[in-house]
Design a protein around this motif. Sequence first.
Motif, PDB file in Angstrom:
ATOM      1  N   SER A   1       1.131  -1.162   0.077  1.00 31.50           N
ATOM      2  CA  SER A   1       0.416   0.015  -0.181  1.00 31.50           C
ATOM      3  C   SER A   1       1.105   1.224  -0.013  1.00 31.50           C
ATOM      4  O   SER A   1       1.149   2.333  -0.795  1.00 31.50           O
ATOM      5  CB  SER A   1      -1.095   0.058   1.495  1.00 31.50           C
ATOM      6  OG  SER A   1      -1.557  -1.243   0.820  1.00 31.50           O
ATOM      7  N   ASP A   2       1.669   0.909   0.934  1.00 26.91           N
ATOM      8  CA  ASP A   2       2.676   2.972   0.816  1.00 26.91           C
ATOM      9  C   ASP A   2       3.959   2.354  -0.064  1.00 26.91           C
ATOM     10  O   ASP A   2       4.143   3.116  -0.182  1.00 26.91           O
ATOM     11  CB  ASP A   2       3.567   2.369   2.160  1.00 26.91           C
ATOM     12  CG  ASP A   2       1.812   3.348   3.670  1.00 26.91           C
ATOM     13  OD1 ASP A   2       1.472   3.627   2.742  1.00 26.91           O
ATOM     14  OD2 ASP A   2       2.563   3.194   4.744  1.00 26.91           O
ATOM     15  N   ARG A   3       4.327   1.159  -0.525  1.00 21.65           N
ATOM     16  CA  ARG A   3       5.279   1.500  -1.741  1.00 21.65           C
ATOM     17  C   ARG A   3       6.334   1.603  -1.236  1.00 21.65           C
ATOM     18  O   ARG A   3       7.490   1.766  -1.679  1.00 21.65           O
ATOM     19  CB  ARG A   3       4.600   1.949  -2.622  1.00 21.65           C
ATOM     20  CG  ARG A   3       3.805   1.893  -3.810  1.00 21.65           C
ATOM     21  CD  ARG A   3       3.534   2.351  -4.626  1.00 21.65           C
ATOM     22  NE  ARG A   3       2.396   2.194  -4.996  1.00 21.65           N
ATOM     23  CZ  ARG A   3       1.360   3.268  -4.928  1.00 21.65           C
ATOM     24  NH1 ARG A   3       1.142   3.768  -3.936  1.00 21.65           N
ATOM     25  NH2 ARG A   3      -0.073   3.129  -5.335  1.00 21.65           N
ATOM     26  N   VAL A   4       6.449   0.266   0.337  1.00 29.98           N
ATOM     27  CA  VAL A   4       7.928   1.022   1.256  1.00 29.98           C
ATOM     28  C   VAL A   4       8.394  -0.836   1.664  1.00 29.98           C
ATOM     29  O   VAL A   4       6.946  -1.514   2.136  1.00 29.98           O
ATOM     30  CB  VAL A   4       7.933   1.972   2.103  1.00 29.98           C
ATOM     31  CG1 VAL A   4       8.919   1.594   3.069  1.00 29.98           C
ATOM     32  CG2 VAL A   4       6.918   3.275   1.444  1.00 29.98           C
ATOM     33  N   LEU A   5       9.927  -0.856   1.002  1.00 31.81           N
ATOM     34  CA  LEU A   5      10.590  -2.099   1.965  1.00 31.81           C
ATOM     35  C   LEU A   5      10.575  -1.547   3.554  1.00 31.81           C
ATOM     36  O   LEU A   5      11.628  -0.484   3.923  1.00 31.81           O
ATOM     37  CB  LEU A   5      11.282  -2.728   0.191  1.00 31.81           C
ATOM     38  CG  LEU A   5      12.130  -3.821   1.677  1.00 31.81           C
ATOM     39  CD1 LEU A   5      11.861  -5.317   1.799  1.00 31.81           C
ATOM     40  CD2 LEU A   5      13.811  -4.263   1.247  1.00 31.81           C
ATOM     41  N   LYS A   6      10.536  -2.396   4.648  1.00 27.74           N
ATOM     42  CA  LYS A   6      10.493  -1.819   5.919  1.00 27.74           C
ATOM     43  C   LYS A   6      11.353  -3.369   6.777  1.00 27.74           C
ATOM     44  O   LYS A   6      11.136  -3.857   6.201  1.00 27.74           O
ATOM     45  CB  LYS A   6       9.225  -1.729   6.890  1.00 27.74           C
ATOM     46  CG  LYS A   6       8.801  -0.533   6.267  1.00 27.74           C
ATOM     47  CD  LYS A   6       7.561  -0.144   6.942  1.00 27.74           C
ATOM     48  CE  LYS A   6       6.544   0.527   6.646  1.00 27.74           C
ATOM     49  NZ  LYS A   6       5.621   1.618   7.097  1.00 27.74           N
ATOM     50  N   SER A   7      12.545  -2.425   7.066  1.00 26.86           N
ATOM     51  CA  SER A   7      12.885  -2.903   8.882  1.00 26.86           C
ATOM     52  C   SER A   7      12.226  -3.058   9.856  1.00 26.86           C
ATOM     53  O   SER A   7      12.600  -1.888  11.103  1.00 26.86           O
ATOM     54  CB  SER A   7      14.177  -3.497   8.658  1.00 26.86           C
ATOM     55  OG  SER A   7      14.872  -4.089   9.616  1.00 26.86           O
ATOM     56  N   GLY A   8      11.173  -3.934  10.292  1.00 31.36           N
ATOM     57  CA  GLY A   8      10.192  -3.353  11.514  1.00 31.36           C
ATOM     58  C   GLY A   8       9.676  -2.469  11.181  1.00 31.36           C
ATOM     59  O   GLY A   8       8.953  -1.923  10.090  1.00 31.36           O
ATOM     60  N   GLU A   9       9.992  -0.903  11.478  1.00 29.56           N
ATOM     61  CA  GLU A   9       9.260   0.879  11.377  1.00 29.56           C
ATOM     62  C   GLU A   9      10.455   0.978  10.267  1.00 29.56           C
ATOM     63  O   GLU A   9       9.874   2.719   9.781  1.00 29.56           O
ATOM     64  CB  GLU A   9       8.515   1.179  12.744  1.00 29.56           C
ATOM     65  CG  GLU A   9       7.681   0.199  13.390  1.00 29.56           C
ATOM     66  CD  GLU A   9       6.866  -0.156  11.818  1.00 29.56           C
ATOM     67  OE1 GLU A   9       6.200   0.960  11.889  1.00 29.56           O
ATOM     68  OE2 GLU A   9       5.878  -1.398  12.887  1.00 29.56           O
ATOM     69  N   GLN A  10      11.479   0.685  10.441  1.00 24.11           N
ATOM     70  CA  GLN A  10      12.224   1.514   9.885  1.00 24.11           C
ATOM     71  C   GLN A  10      12.336   1.363   7.793  1.00 24.11           C
ATOM     72  O   GLN A  10      12.348  -0.097   7.753  1.00 24.11           O
ATOM     73  CB  GLN A  10      13.753   1.085   9.971  1.00 24.11           C
ATOM     74  CG  GLN A  10      14.988   1.681   9.231  1.00 24.11           C
ATOM     75  CD  GLN A  10      14.739   3.470  10.088  1.00 24.11           C
ATOM     76  OE1 GLN A  10      14.168   3.644  10.800  1.00 24.11           O
ATOM     77  NE2 GLN A  10      15.369   4.594   8.698  1.00 24.11           N
ATOM     78  N   PRO A  11      11.783   2.749   7.511  1.00 27.50           N
ATOM     79  CA  PRO A  11      12.204   2.075   6.023  1.00 27.50           C
ATOM     80  C   PRO A  11      13.414   2.222   5.327  1.00 27.50           C
ATOM     81  O   PRO A  11      14.176   2.364   5.875  1.00 27.50           O
ATOM     82  CB  PRO A  11      11.812   3.316   5.183  1.00 27.50           C
ATOM     83  CG  PRO A  11      11.702   4.607   6.152  1.00 27.50           C
ATOM     84  CD  PRO A  11      11.864   3.827   8.013  1.00 27.50           C
ATOM     85  N   ILE A  12      13.486   0.743   3.773  1.00 29.30           N
ATOM     86  CA  ILE A  12      15.114   0.637   3.791  1.00 29.30           C
ATOM     87  C   ILE A  12      14.637   1.231   1.621  1.00 29.30           C
ATOM     88  O   ILE A  12      13.489   1.249   1.136  1.00 29.30           O
ATOM     89  CB  ILE A  12      15.209  -0.771   3.536  1.00 29.30           C
ATOM     90  CG1 ILE A  12      15.843  -1.445   4.920  1.00 29.30           C
ATOM     91  CG2 ILE A  12      16.222  -0.698   2.824  1.00 29.30           C
ATOM     92  CD1 ILE A  12      14.901  -2.743   4.609  1.00 29.30           C
TER      93      ILE A  12
END
Length: 225
Positions: free
Chosen positions: A137-148
């Motif tokens: 939905s956000d088109r974001v890869l995350k580690s926990g809540e941290q975007p990569i």
Amino acid sequence: MKLLVIEDEKELSDSICVYLNSEQFACEAAYDYPTALEKVVINEYACIILDITLPRGSGLDILKELKTFNKSDGVLIISAKNSLDDRITGLNTGADDYLTKPFHLAELGARVAAIVRRKSFDGNTRVSVGPLTLDLSDRVLKSGEQPIALTKKEYELLLYFLSNKNRVVTKEAIVEHLWGDDIDMSDSYDFIYSHIKNLRKKLMNAGCNDYIKAVYGMGYKFSLD
């Protein structure tokens, strides 16, 4: 991921392509039935945006051809015809959704994204990538809540690999899916190696195993097993 917009109104088609390109998709366009038919038979698309009324043919016949060739492309019908019969015929012929003109581009984008999720990710809005999460939905890869941080092409490449996980994809298929009609602009595949190298490095730096494997003489395989 690659989309095909089959729409004879060039201004509308261009607007759709510009919007969907901004939403991390790669768009191709066809303005008449013969061109559209050639594209759908030869290529594969994550979703086809299809007008029913076309010069020299009908969008419903495009749907029938997709079924004849056992194609699994998603299809969203867009049409000025606001009759129940057209809607039912389109859906019964194989379309995944129906949107009546005029429409807001944001709604079109949301419906296309929903079709892609259903077709490629079982309707999920989040996909696991080892210890990471890809939020569709956000088109974001995350580690926990941290975007990569990923570039647009790295995101598209990761999405394409995930939709074909544990399957070998050729270099040609990757180029076609990420660049669409611009494929002829390239003289080599050096840029593929660069994007894959950068994506692999970012995934491994974030704690992933090396999921992207080169398959000699064939292409690449994204294996989560």
